[in-house]
Design a protein around this motif. Structure first.
Motif, PDB file in Angstrom:
ATOM      1  N   VAL A  36       0.841  -1.197   0.000  1.00  0.00           N
ATOM      2  CA  VAL A  36       0.000   0.000   0.000  1.00  0.00           C
ATOM      3  C   VAL A  36       0.873   1.243   0.000  1.00  0.00           C
ATOM      4  CG1 VAL A  36      -1.659   1.330   1.359  1.00  0.00           C
ATOM      5  CG2 VAL A  36      -1.977  -1.136   1.075  1.00  0.00           C
ATOM      6  N   GLN A  37       1.953   1.212   0.766  1.00  0.00           N
ATOM      7  CA  GLN A  37       2.874   2.351   0.813  1.00  0.00           C
ATOM      8  C   GLN A  37       3.419   2.671  -0.579  1.00  0.00           C
ATOM      9  OE1 GLN A  37       6.041   2.386   3.894  1.00  0.00           O
ATOM     10  NE2 GLN A  37       7.443   2.830   2.220  1.00  0.00           N
ATOM     11  N   LYS A  38       3.797   1.658  -1.326  1.00  0.00           N
ATOM     12  CA  LYS A  38       4.315   1.873  -2.679  1.00  0.00           C
ATOM     13  C   LYS A  38       3.268   2.524  -3.571  1.00  0.00           C
ATOM     14  CE  LYS A  38       7.585  -2.013  -2.710  1.00  0.00           C
ATOM     15  NZ  LYS A  38       7.872  -3.344  -3.305  1.00  0.00           N
ATOM     16  N   LYS A  39       2.027   2.019  -3.512  1.00  0.00           N
ATOM     17  CA  LYS A  39       0.957   2.578  -4.344  1.00  0.00           C
ATOM     18  C   LYS A  39       0.663   4.025  -3.978  1.00  0.00           C
ATOM     19  CE  LYS A  39      -1.572  -1.787  -5.043  1.00  0.00           C
ATOM     20  NZ  LYS A  39      -2.853  -2.491  -4.758  1.00  0.00           N
ATOM     21  N   VAL A  40       0.569   4.274  -2.690  1.00  0.00           N
ATOM     22  CA  VAL A  40       0.160   5.601  -2.211  1.00  0.00           C
ATOM     23  C   VAL A  40       1.226   6.653  -2.515  1.00  0.00           C
ATOM     24  CG1 VAL A  40      -0.269   6.948  -0.119  1.00  0.00           C
ATOM     25  CG2 VAL A  40      -1.426   4.746  -0.441  1.00  0.00           C
ATOM     26  N   LEU A  41       2.492   6.308  -2.310  1.00  0.00           N
ATOM     27  CA  LEU A  41       3.562   7.302  -2.441  1.00  0.00           C
ATOM     28  C   LEU A  41       4.175   7.365  -3.839  1.00  0.00           C
ATOM     29  CD1 LEU A  41       5.469   6.990   0.969  1.00  0.00           C
ATOM     30  CD2 LEU A  41       3.657   8.590   0.317  1.00  0.00           C
ATOM     31  N   LYS A  42       3.665   6.588  -4.778  1.00  0.00           N
ATOM     32  CA  LYS A  42       4.188   6.636  -6.133  1.00  0.00           C
ATOM     33  C   LYS A  42       3.959   8.030  -6.732  1.00  0.00           C
ATOM     34  CE  LYS A  42       4.067   4.302 -10.613  1.00  0.00           C
ATOM     35  NZ  LYS A  42       3.447   3.228 -11.429  1.00  0.00           N
ATOM     36  N   GLY A  43       5.041   8.711  -7.041  1.00  0.00           N
ATOM     37  CA  GLY A  43       4.944  10.053  -7.612  1.00  0.00           C
ATOM     38  C   GLY A  43       4.589  11.138  -6.611  1.00  0.00           C
ATOM     39  N   TYR A  44       4.609  10.840  -5.315  1.00  0.00           N
ATOM     40  CA  TYR A  44       4.268  11.835  -4.278  1.00  0.00           C
ATOM     41  C   TYR A  44       5.265  12.984  -4.308  1.00  0.00           C
ATOM     42  CZ  TYR A  44       3.389  13.630   0.479  1.00  0.00           C
ATOM     43  OH  TYR A  44       3.112  14.429   1.567  1.00  0.00           O
ATOM     44  N   LYS A  45       4.781  14.187  -4.179  1.00  0.00           N
ATOM     45  CA  LYS A  45       5.592  15.386  -4.377  1.00  0.00           C
ATOM     46  C   LYS A  45       6.773  15.497  -3.407  1.00  0.00           C
ATOM     47  CE  LYS A  45       2.433  18.121  -1.505  1.00  0.00           C
ATOM     48  NZ  LYS A  45       1.511  19.279  -1.465  1.00  0.00           N
ATOM     49  N   ARG A  46       6.627  14.932  -2.204  1.00  0.00           N
ATOM     50  CA  ARG A  46       7.692  15.049  -1.206  1.00  0.00           C
ATOM     51  C   ARG A  46       8.713  13.917  -1.300  1.00  0.00           C
ATOM     52  NH1 ARG A  46       6.616  18.495   3.298  1.00  0.00           N
ATOM     53  NH2 ARG A  46       4.575  19.512   3.177  1.00  0.00           N
ATOM     54  N   GLY A  47       8.355  12.858  -2.009  1.00  0.00           N
ATOM     55  CA  GLY A  47       9.260  11.718  -2.118  1.00  0.00           C
ATOM     56  C   GLY A  47       8.531  10.425  -1.808  1.00  0.00           C
ATOM     57  N   GLU A  48       9.178   9.317  -2.048  1.00  0.00           N
ATOM     58  CA  GLU A  48       8.547   8.011  -1.873  1.00  0.00           C
ATOM     59  C   GLU A  48       9.077   7.251  -0.668  1.00  0.00           C
ATOM     60  OE1 GLU A  48       8.595   5.833  -5.555  1.00  0.00           O
ATOM     61  OE2 GLU A  48       7.656   7.482  -6.684  1.00  0.00           O
ATOM     62  N   THR A  49       9.993   7.878   0.081  1.00  0.00           N
ATOM     63  CA  THR A  49      10.515   7.266   1.313  1.00  0.00           C
ATOM     64  C   THR A  49       9.966   8.024   2.512  1.00  0.00           C
ATOM     65  OG1 THR A  49      12.567   6.641   0.192  1.00  0.00           O
ATOM     66  CG2 THR A  49      12.574   6.626   2.607  1.00  0.00           C
ATOM     67  N   PRO A  50       9.164   7.383   3.360  1.00  0.00           N
ATOM     68  CA  PRO A  50       8.547   8.084   4.500  1.00  0.00           C
ATOM     69  C   PRO A  50       9.576   8.661   5.466  1.00  0.00           C
ATOM     70  CG  PRO A  50       7.487   5.969   4.118  1.00  0.00           C
ATOM     71  CD  PRO A  50       8.716   5.990   3.256  1.00  0.00           C
ATOM     72  N   VAL A  51       9.189   9.736   6.121  1.00  0.00           N
ATOM     73  CA  VAL A  51      10.019  10.342   7.165  1.00  0.00           C
ATOM     74  C   VAL A  51       9.650   9.725   8.506  1.00  0.00           C
ATOM     75  CG1 VAL A  51      10.343  12.494   5.913  1.00  0.00           C
ATOM     76  CG2 VAL A  51       8.367  12.248   7.428  1.00  0.00           C
ATOM     77  N   THR A  52      10.557   9.809   9.463  1.00  0.00           N
ATOM     78  CA  THR A  52      10.322   9.163  10.760  1.00  0.00           C
ATOM     79  C   THR A  52      10.436  10.122  11.937  1.00  0.00           C
ATOM     80  OG1 THR A  52      12.660   8.524  10.880  1.00  0.00           O
ATOM     81  CG2 THR A  52      11.125   6.921   9.919  1.00  0.00           C
ATOM     82  N   GLY A  53      10.764  11.376  11.690  1.00  0.00           N
ATOM     83  CA  GLY A  53      10.930  12.336  12.781  1.00  0.00           C
ATOM     84  C   GLY A  53       9.609  12.926  13.247  1.00  0.00           C
TER      85      GLY A  53
END
Length: 498
Positions: free
Chosen positions: A400-417
């Motif tokens: 689901v993460q791959k589908k949702v973040l594909k082409g996302y403006k901020r990037g495709e690797t989630p932040v953790t801070g």
């Protein structure tokens, strides 16, 4: 010793009244006007409530958008009449009283101005129970010398407390974390009314062994279990509970104060409230309630929703789902959406279903049912998966993460801070956009939190535009005329059919 024995030390239960906030938010879409609170304000002050919740939640949004009232002015006005009882508000952590995370400069100014207006107790919660989202607001609450009530959003994945996520250990760990933050009290917030009476008795008992700060219990009557929950919690030693005056209680609101006070009469936990005074104030609410009747849910006979025991969807979220499906002419697919909510929620990291995550999960579940799973994805879901709301209780499903973040403006690797660390300061841009329309920092905050409707409100406030008829208050005379017109129309129909 059983706390209901007449012998033994007295330990009166403390009660917070939620009539002026959560009561009408739950039953009447937050439409109660300040003018209908004032006639009983001084009497409310004399009851002896631990605090009165008068602000926060959806009130800020609804007041400026639909009622044409200044949210900050409500606090000041009520404070002129309620001088002894502390004021409490519901604050969504870094969400404040909006539906997204705001930058730290907005959060700091908001808390400072809420304190200046007269707020005393801040019930701070985060939809993900990620307490990093408390940091900025708590710093300002404590700097202003106000009461910080740290909140755990109560949620389940099973029928009872337990399982791999929301188990006893989870809640005890969160409570210790809140106490270590310097909280003055702990709130257990059950937004859907899904607590089991025996689970909450066990939880309160164990919390009393782990933490020393007072424990405050908040639930809703949605499932029909709330009074049983309170009774078991009180027997277990809970310190404070939330209630409403009877006309604004039950259904999806809180338990009523009157029967609780009567139940505890002459016990060691008797709050010693004047029942006659409570009934007198209830009569006032009965007299003004017709003004808000158009917002009362009429789609079912039962005053409780036993379905919540299975689908666990809060009342406000249900109304949103129904509205979306009606608009799509697909209301018959509501059962599918209920099932999809559970799946979507798990895939998105098992967030508790409370504002704003309830809306985020709910809208995506509707889209999944109507258009195919994740064929359409909202910006809010993308932000959630990316980490802009904080850390979810469980990991997001990798596919689901791959589908949702594909082409996302901020990037495709989630932040953790900490979520707000990724937000730029906002106030200078708001000042530039609003210009002279905002006369002070209170005005500035209204437009910072709600850019479009906030600007519209300020135009109404300063007479630059006239308020439309739907924003102006409805009077009891208006209601009488509506009833007479309806009766006349029915009579005409009856005569025509003879």
């Amino acid at each position: 010793m059983d706390p209901f024995l007449e012998e033994g030390p007295k330990n009166p239960i403390k009660i917070q009244d939620n009539t002026f906030r959560d009561g009408h938010q739950s039953l009447f879409a937050t439409r109660m006007r300040t003018e209908d609170m004032l006639p009983i304000a001084e009497k409310m002050d004399s009851v002896g409530f631990w605090a009165m919740e008068v602000w926060g939640g959806a009130t800020f949004d609804t007041m400026h958008r639909f009622l044409g009232e200044d949210p900050f002015e409500r606090i000041r006005t009520l404070k002129q009449h309620i001088k002894k009882t502390p004021f409490s508000m519901l604050l969504r952590g870094q969400n404040l009283v909006g539906y997204r995370n705001y930058a730290d400069d907005v959060a700091r100014l908001f808390v400072d101005k809420a304190c200046e207006a007269g707020m005393d107790v801040f019930r701070v919660f985060d939809a993900l129970n990620d307490f990093r989202n408390f940091k900025t607001v708590v710093e300002r609450i404590q700097a202003n010398g106000k009461h910080f009530q740290g909140t755990i959003c109560y949620s389940l994945t099973e029928r009872r407390m337990g399982g791999d996520v929301f188990n006893l250990g989870y809640y005890l760990a969160k409570a210790r974390e809140i106490q270590e933050m310097g909280a003055d009290s702990l709130c257990l917030k059950d937004m859907a009314g899904i607590m089991s009476p025996f689970d909450i008795a066990k939880l309160v008992t164990e919390l009393k062994k782990e933490i020393s700060i007072p424990i405050h219990l908040h639930t809703h009557y949605t499932s029909g279990m709330a009074s049983m929950i309170y009774l078991e919690a009180i027997k277990a030693g809970v310190d404070i509970v939330d209630t409403c005056l009877a006309p604004f209680a039950l259904r999806t609101s809180q338990p009523a104060v009157e029967p609780l006070a009567a139940t505890l009469y002459q016990t060691t936990r008797d709050p010693a409230f004047d029942i006659e005074l409570l009934l007198e104030m209830g009569e006032h609410l009965e007299s003004v309630a017709p003004k808000y009747r158009d917002y009362v849910s009429r789609h079912r006979m039962s005053v409780i929703d036993t379905g919540v025991l299975l689908h666990q969807v809060p009342g406000g979220m249900i109304s949103n789902l129904v509205s979306q499906l009606k608009e799509a002419k697909a209301l018959d697919r509501l059962p599918e959406v209920y099932r999809e909510v559970a799946v979507t929620r798990r895939e998105l990291g098992t967030p508790p279903l409370v504002t704003p995550t309830s809306q985020i999960v709910g809208v995506q579940a509707v889209l999944n049912v109507l258009f195919g799973r994740y064929k359409m994805v909202t910006n809010e879901v993308k932000d959630l998966v990316y980490g802009l709301y904080g850390k979810t209780p469980t990991g997001v499903d990798p596919e689901v993460q791959k589908k949702v973040l594909k082409g996302y403006k901020r990037g495709e690797t989630p932040v953790t801070g900490r979520a707000a660390d990724y937000l730029e300061p906002e106030l200078d841009k708001v000042r530039e956009r609003v210009g002279d329309l905002a006369k002070d920092d209170f005005d500035l905050l209204i437009t910072a939190l709600y850019p479009n409707t906030g600007m519209q409100f300020l135009k109404w406030k300063y007479g630059l535009e006239e308020k439309p008829p739907e924003v102006k208050p409805k009077t009891l005379e208006d209601i009488r005329k509506e009833d007479e017109a309806m009766a006349a129309a029915i009579e005409q129909v009856c005569k025509a059919s003879l």
